[in-house]
Structures are given as structure tokens and as C-alpha cells.
Enzyme design. Structure first.
Site, PDB file in Angstrom:
ATOM      1  N   HIS A  86       0.821  -1.215   0.000  1.00 42.63           N
ATOM      2  CA  HIS A  86       0.000   0.000   0.000  1.00 42.63           C
ATOM      3  C   HIS A  86       0.854   1.262   0.000  1.00 42.63           C
ATOM      4  CE1 HIS A  86       0.070  -0.117   4.561  1.00 42.63           C
ATOM      5  NE2 HIS A  86       0.011   1.204   4.420  1.00 42.63           N
ATOM      6  N   ASP A 224       1.315  -7.678   2.359  1.00 42.76           N
ATOM      7  CA  ASP A 224       1.427  -6.240   2.081  1.00 42.76           C
ATOM      8  C   ASP A 224       2.889  -5.782   1.917  1.00 42.76           C
ATOM      9  OD1 ASP A 224       0.929  -3.545   1.828  1.00 42.76           O
ATOM     10  OD2 ASP A 224      -0.403  -3.416   3.563  1.00 42.76           O
ATOM     11  N   SER A 614       4.010   2.231   8.479  1.00 44.99           N
ATOM     12  CA  SER A 614       3.819   1.206   7.470  1.00 44.99           C
ATOM     13  C   SER A 614       5.111   0.975   6.719  1.00 44.99           C
ATOM     14  CB  SER A 614       2.731   1.610   6.498  1.00 44.99           C
ATOM     15  OG  SER A 614       1.503   1.237   7.020  1.00 44.99           O
TER      16      SER A 614
HETATM   17  N1  ARG Z   1      -4.827   0.376   7.693  1.00 43.58           N
HETATM   18  C1  ARG Z   1      -3.520   0.463   7.092  1.00 43.58           C
HETATM   19  C2  ARG Z   1      -2.981   1.905   7.252  1.00 43.58           C
HETATM   20  O1  ARG Z   1      -3.522   2.694   7.933  1.00 43.58           O
HETATM   21  C3  ARG Z   1      -3.507   0.003   5.668  1.00 43.58           C
HETATM   22  C4  ARG Z   1      -4.296   0.836   4.693  1.00 43.58           C
HETATM   23  C5  ARG Z   1      -4.282   0.386   3.274  1.00 43.58           C
HETATM   24  N2  ARG Z   1      -5.250  -0.662   2.979  1.00 43.58           N
HETATM   25  C6  ARG Z   1      -6.576  -0.486   2.716  1.00 43.58           C
HETATM   26  N3  ARG Z   1      -7.317  -1.545   2.502  1.00 43.58           N
HETATM   27  N4  ARG Z   1      -7.181   0.678   2.621  1.00 43.58           N
HETATM   28  O2  ARG Z   1      -2.436   2.538   6.433  1.00 43.58           O
HETATM   29  N1  ASP Z   2      -1.387   1.290   8.073  1.00 40.31           N
HETATM   30  C1  ASP Z   2      -0.669   2.394   8.695  1.00 40.31           C
HETATM   31  C2  ASP Z   2       0.308   3.060   7.731  1.00 40.31           C
HETATM   32  O1  ASP Z   2       0.076   3.073   6.543  1.00 40.31           O
HETATM   33  C3  ASP Z   2       0.006   1.969   9.949  1.00 40.31           C
HETATM   34  C4  ASP Z   2      -0.886   2.138  11.146  1.00 40.31           C
HETATM   35  O2  ASP Z   2      -1.674   3.095  11.184  1.00 40.31           O
HETATM   36  O3  ASP Z   2      -0.761   1.345  12.063  1.00 40.31           O
HETATM   37  O4  ASP Z   2       1.260   3.698   8.121  1.00 40.31           O
END
Ligand code: ARG
Ligand code: ASP
Length: 688
Positions: A86, A224, A614
């Protein structure tokens, strides 16, 4: 040695007294010496100089700020870099077309000359950091100047310090960042590399497996990751993209451990957390959890429903809106977890109790009354804060208005091709009607601008307004013959943004200045109130160390989550009928051939992380790479405000799953070989 022994005894004592230090905290690497005893007591086998050193190669030389808000790590002597899927998403997308859909099918360079350049993508490697508080505050005397004056002194001094640092070498970028609400300032000097090439990415059905359904959740099975390589000039220094460039040779790269993890193992996350607010006043926490989050969630629920309706009707619209939809859904889901977590943990009440104890202690000190003053400022600020939230989640989300704005701001030079490629007017229009009705119903009339009230009078309903705005705007489709500044979409943007910037925000200025001043005092007071406690500065996208251990958790009564997920779980979730769970046939075949049931995929640990972490390297007790951080669990997303060691967990992609995928799905054995190459005597950079 003796000191470590002493620390070990102390922490044993604390454990037996039930006061083991919690695993919260995002520590500054240059000050890690203050924590190293605790880290070692919990299993870490290296020293502070191994984590951060200015004079010798250390782990920090292998960690990068990837793009504008992710972390990555260097895993070979030729600058091979790992981050999340991502995080590399927009690069993967930009190389994709109908013939080569790398998002869908994945991408694997089979040799270095197949690696793809990414104009605009940078990575930064920290060279050094330094406490510059005195220099930043030179010419400022506390109590004798206004906050605005202080701000301008700070800005001026910081600029001088930054420019001087940047002038010292090629490709240097520096920044001065406030810590503890401006009680301290640090200079960060980075080397910025501008030629970063895409090397590999799994298909989205692996890299985004589980999509928004599994996002922020455990059990998790997302692969990921994506792979890049840093290129430099022949002198190994940063250079613009060029055929002449060669792979960058880092001072230090990470050694990979394929030993695996088990419950209780020490883990450390080394990366760039973006933003946390751990020292907030109870009123601010109440506002976030009980007012702001619910308002923002409601507005996004409405937009997501509209997007989903049109996306499910047409595959074309689904592709156009997939990235937008994912980003709207990401924060939407996080806020829900956050609001629930704050309520479930009674964080507001806990803060109030803390404030009462603080005030008792503060009697007769310079801190007396500070919490009451903060509460008073918040009560005046709430009305405006809410208006700002409404503005950002409604007015500012109208896509056609943003297109018009970028066209006029660039004097007609902006290329709107990218905008229209991912635009679908019926979604934008229906969202406009939906969110502007909410805005209209909730905004106090005395805050609204004349222009808005006049439009309302003219059109009477938001629906009528939308008919005109979307019917008449030249931005309704690409390649309009004429654009006039009287365009209704542009006028909407212009007037509402003007109101936001020049009326609404300025009305909060005096109050936010007051807040800054009070928080500076309050945080300093908290440190004096609890002298035995180490305070970490809130995250601000600077390099930090978090540490903890591999650990499952209990999300609800009678439920216990194990800390490790496996390929078996992917097969259990696999469903060709559901887009987010439809894995590549190849993965099914590999599994069916047997022997991979226990292939580890992700694991949980207690490290304190946030957005920006991330892609961060997750290291074991020997400082070896065991995985890539990519998410947190939903029940623990309140950790940006309050870290509860019982329930806050970060989610890591097990490095062994990454290696498995590169080999089995990518057939890129050459990359596995590069990552697992042992250190040699000529090239000992991965050894410490
Ligand atoms: N929750 C993770 C973060 O805050 C991954 C986000 C990307 N994935 C998604 N399905 N939107 O960035
Ligand atoms: N998914 C988040 C990021 O993209 C990490 C988190 O918020 O724990 O940095």
C-alpha cells in the site's frame, strides 16, 4: 555489564510487583540510551550504539522515509529496499496499463535493467539528529512575548539552522521539529535519494488480500509488501534519475532472520510514525471520541454508500474509485475503532482523574490551574473545531471543485487527464447533495459566509444548487471549450475556501495560540509531576524506536486471538466470488501440492506504532529483520491517544511469507538470493 544486571533485577522486581513498564512509547533513536536497559531486560541483545550512531554504521542507516509518509528498509549491499504494497501502490499503479496490469498481476523485474524508475519518488536516510533547542529559542524569553512572536522567532532560527545543515553536503535535506509541544527542538539531517526503482510487487489479490474488509483487523493474511531499489551516482551520492546511476551501497543493511517468531519474543519497530497525541487534556479526548469521530464517520458512511452503489453497478467505476474508496474507508474504519476504544477504556474519565491528581500536586507551582485553563479554551474552541471538521469532510470533498481549483491555481496549465481518468460525475454529484445537506443542517448560521447564505436563498435546496453546479460547470467533463472564473464549481471552491482560510481559521488563531502555550506548560508539568516516568515526544514523522513482544490479545469477552496467522487461513478465506478474497490460482495450486499449511503469514506484537510506520522493519532481539509492519488491530487504534498494552497490537508481515511469495509467486529467486546473501569479509555491512 553490572548496570545491565542491575536493570534486569529491577525489572524483575517491577514484574513481581505487577508494575512492569508498559510497552508504549516511540523513542528518539539518539536518546535510546535512556531506554536500552529496559530493552535489554526484555530481551534485546544489542546496545544503543548499534541502533543509532553518528560515527559508525548502525541500524538507522538501513531505515528510510519512503515517499511522503511510509517507512522502508534496506536489505542488501546493493540498495534493495522493502516497504508495503500500500506504500508503493501509486508507483505500481502508474506503471500499469490494460496490457500490463501490475496492480492486478504483480510485477517482478527479472534483472536490474528491468527495474522501473519513478519520477517524484524519494527516499530519505537520516544522517544525524541533534538537540537544537537553545539555538531555536535564541532571542526568545518565556513570558515576555506573544505566541505569534515566539512562532516567528522559532521559524526564523529554524530556517537558518536548516539551511546551514543542507549546505554541508550533496543531496542533504534538513528539518527542525518541535518535541513535547515546543519544549524541545531537534534538527534532522537526511540524505535524499531521487532515483528509486520498482523491483517487485505481488498481485493485489495477495498484496491487498482481504481489502477493506480485513483492513485494521485480526486475523489478517495480507501480503502487504513491495520491493524497490535505491540508485545513486557513481560517487554513491544522491543523483537525479539517470541511466548512468548505479545501485546505492548503504552504510548498513539489515540481515534477515528466517528463524521465525513465537509468543513472547522481543520485537522492535524502527520507523517514521506520523502523528500521535498522547498528552491531551480530557476535554480534547472527549471531543475526539464523542463529537469529532462520530461526525466524520457519519459523513464518510454516506459517501462510501454512494461510492459503493455505483462501483457495484459497473466494473469501470469500481476501478476508477478503488484507490479513493480505500483511502476514505481507511480513516473511516480507524475512527470507529478509536471512538470505541476510547469509550471502552474510559479514557476521558482516566484523564480527568489524572488531571485532578496533577492539580493537587501543582498547587503553588507555575503549573497550578493549567488543566482548568485548557478546559476553558476547549469550551470556546469546540464550535469552531466542529465547523472545521464539517468543512473538511463535506465542502472540501467535492471533487469537481478541486479540479476547478487546480486548473485556475495553475493558470490553466494543470493537466486534468489524471483527474478525469478516475472521475465519475454521478458519484460526485450525489455525494455533494448528501454531505452538503448535512453541512447545512449542522452549521450555525452565524459562522457561515454571506456568499453561502446568498446561494441558499437563490437555490432554496441543495438539490437545486447541485443541478446548476454540476449541470453548468465546464469541469463536468474533460476538454471543455471554455473555462471562466465565474464557473459555478470554481466559485464554490473559491468562496468556501476563502471563508475557511480567511474567516474560520483566523477566528481560532488566538485560541490555538493559547492552547500551544498551555500545552507547553502542561507537558513540562507532567514531566515534573512524574519524574520517575520517561516521556516520549508525540510522533511527528521523525525516526523512532518502539519495542515490545510478540503477543496475541483478547478483543472481547470469551475471545482470544493467537498471534500468528498462516497460509491455511488464506485458503479458508479464499473465495473466487468475492473480489477481496480471490487469490491467484497459482497460490491455490502451491497449497494443494502440500507442505505449506503452516507457512506463517502475519504476526501480532505490542509495539506502539501509528500511520507512517507502514513498511517499518520489525527486528528481533539480535537486530535482524523478521517482518514488515503494516497495520494495527481495530480494537487498539485509540493508541494514537491512549496506548493500552492489553489490546493495542501492531500487525507485521512475516518476512518468511515475503520470501515465499518472491520465490513461488514471483519466480524471482535472484531477489531471494540477494536478500539472504551472507555478509562476507569484504562486505561486512550487515554485521554489527
Ligand atoms: N490500515 C492500514 C494503514 O492505515 C492500511 C491501509 C491500506 N489498505 C486499505 N485496505 N485501505 O495505512
Ligand atoms: N497502516 C498504517 C500506515 O500506513 C500503519 C498504522 O496506522 O498502524 O502507516
Amino acid at each position: 555489564m553490572r548496570k545491565n544486571f542491575f536493570v534486569a533485577i529491577c525489572s524483575l522486581l517491577m514484574l513481581s510487583l505487577g508494575v512492569a513498564r508498559a510497552d508504549d512509547g516511540m523513542w528518539l533513536p539518539s536518546l535510546i540510551g535512556q531506554r536500552i536497559g529496559d530493552m535489554q531486560a526484555k530481551g534485546f541483545k544489542l546496545g544503543a550504539e548499534d541502533i543509532y550512531s553518528v560515527n559508525q554504521a548502525s541500524l538507522k542507516d538501513a531505515v528510510v522515509l519512503f515517499g511522503r509518509g511510509c517507512t522502508g528498509e534496506i536489505v542488501s549491499s546493493d540498495g534493495l529496499l522493502l516497504t508495503n504494497h500500500h506504500c508503493g501502490y501509486s508507483q505500481i499503479q502508474s506503471h500499469s496499463s490494460v496490457e500490463h496490469d501490475y496492480l492486478k498481476d504483480g510485477f517482478w523485474a527479472m534483472s536490474r535493467d528491468e527495474e522501473l524508475t519513478n519520477p517524484g519518488l524519494t527516499v530519505k536516510i537520516l544522517q544525524r539528529m541533534e538537540d537544537v533547542t537553545q539555538a531555536v529559542l535564541a532571542g526568545f524569553t518565556e513570558g515576555s512575548m506573544t505566541e505569534s512572536w515566539r512562532d516567528s522567532v522559532v521559524k526564523h532560527n529554524a530556517d537558518v539552522i536548516r539551511k546551514e545543515a543542507e549546505a554541508a553536503g550533496k543531496g542533504l535535506k534538513a528539518s527542525v521539529e518541535a518535541m513535547y509541544y515546543g519544549n524541545q527542538y531537534f534538527l534532522f539531517v537526511y540524505k535524499e535519494f531521487r532515483d528509486v526503482r520498482l523491483v517487485g510487487a505481488p498481485p493485489s489479490s495477495i498484496g491487498k488480500f482481504g481489502g477493506d474488509t480485513d483492513n485494521w483487523m485480526w486475523p489478517r493474511h495480507t501480503g502487504d509488501f513491495s520491493i524497490f531499489r535505491i540508485y545513486a551516482g557513481k560517487d554513491n551520492e544522491p543523483a537525479e534519475i539517470s541511466e548512468e546511476n548505479v545501485p546505492y551501497h548503504p552504510r548498513r543493511f539489515l540481515r534477515i532472520s528466517t528463524e521465525g517468531v513465537k509468543e513472547g519474543d522481543f520485537t522492535m519497530v524502527f520507523g517514521f510514525p506520523g502523528s500521535t497525541q498522547e498528552y491531551l487534556h480530557s476535554e480534547a479526548v472527549r471531543y475526539i471520541g464523542e463529537v469529532s469521530d462520530p461526525v466524520k464517520i457519519d459523513l464518510r458512511t454516506r459517501r462510501l454508500a454512494i461510492q459503493k452503489k455505483y462501483m457495484s453497478e459497473s466494473p469501470d467505476v469500481r476501478i476508477r474509485y478503488s484507490a479513493k474508496n480505500a483511502s476514505v474507508a481507511n480513516a473511516w474504519k480507524k475512527w470507529q475503532g478509536e471512538a470505541r476504544g476510547l469509550a471502552r477504556n474510559h479514557v476521558v474519565q482516566a484523564k480527568r482523574d489524572y488531571e485532578a491528581r496533577f492539580e493537587k500536586w501543582a498547587e503553588g507551582t507555575p503549573y497550578e490551574g493549567v488543566t482548568g485553563k485548557l478546559a476553558a479554551v476547549y469550551s470556546q474552541l469546540e464550535k469552531y473545531a466542529l465547523a472545521i471538521d464539517y468543512y473538511k469532510e463535506s465542502v472540501a470533498t467535492v471533487e469537481i471543485a478541486s479540479a476547478a481549483a487546480s486548473f485556475f491555481k495553475s493558470d490553466g496549465k494543470a493537466d486534468l487527464g489524471g483527474f478525469y481518468k478516475n472521475y465519475y460525475l454521478p458519484i460526485d454529484k450525489e455525494c455533494f447533495i448528501e454531505v452538503m445537506n448535512v453541512f447545512d443542517a449542522n452549521m450555525p448560521a452565524d459562522l457561515l459566509p454571506e456568499w453561502y447564505l446568498a446561494q441558499k436563498k437563490e437555490y432554496r435546496t441543495i438539490e437545486k444548487w447541485a443541478e446548476v453546479l454540476f449541470g453548468k460547470s465546464a469541469f463536468r467533463a474533460e476538454h471543455s471549450p471554455v473555462y471562466k472564473s465565474s464557473d459555478p464549481a470554481y466559485q464554490f471552491h473559491l468562496n468556501m475556501e476563502d471563508w475557511y482560510r480567511n474567516t474560520l481559521l483566523p477566528r481560532t488563531k488566538a485560541l490555538t495560540d493559547e492552547l500551544n502555550l498551555l500545552y507547553r506548560l502542561y507537558v513540562r508539568g507532567q514531566m515534573e509531576f512524574e519524574p520517575q516516568k520517561d516521556f516520549f515526544p508525540d510522533a511527528n514523522l521523525t525516526l523512532r524506536v518502539a519495542y515490545g513482544k510478540v503477543s496475541g490479545y483478547s478483543p472481547a469477552d470469551a475471545v482470544r486471538y493467537e498471534p500468528v496467522s498462516t497460509l491455511k487461513g488464506i485458503i479458508e478465506k479464499d473465495n473466487p466470488e468475492i473480489f477481496d478474497y480471490n487469490i491467484p490460482q497459482k497460490l491455490r495450486d502451491i497449497y494443494a501440492a502440500g507442505g505449506h499449511e503452516d507457512q506463517p503469514v502475519c504476526f501480532l506484537a505490542t509495539n506502539h506504532t501509528t500511520g507512517g510506520n507502514s513498511g517499518s522493519p520489525v527486528l528481533n532481539a539480535d537486530g535482524e529483520l523478521i517482518g514488515l509492519n503494516f497495520d494495527r488491530v481495530w480494537e487498539g487504534t485509540m493508541s494514537d491517544i491512549h496506548f493500552d498494552p492489553e489490546i493495542c497490537r501492531n500487525i507485521t508481515l512475516d518476512i518468511r511469507y515475503l520470501l515465499f511469495l518472491v520465490k513461488e509467486i514471483g519466480n524471482a529467486q535472484w531477489l531471494v538470493d540477494e536478500m539472504l546473501a551472507p555478509a562476507t569479509e569484504e562486505d561486512p555491512r550487515q554485521q554489527i
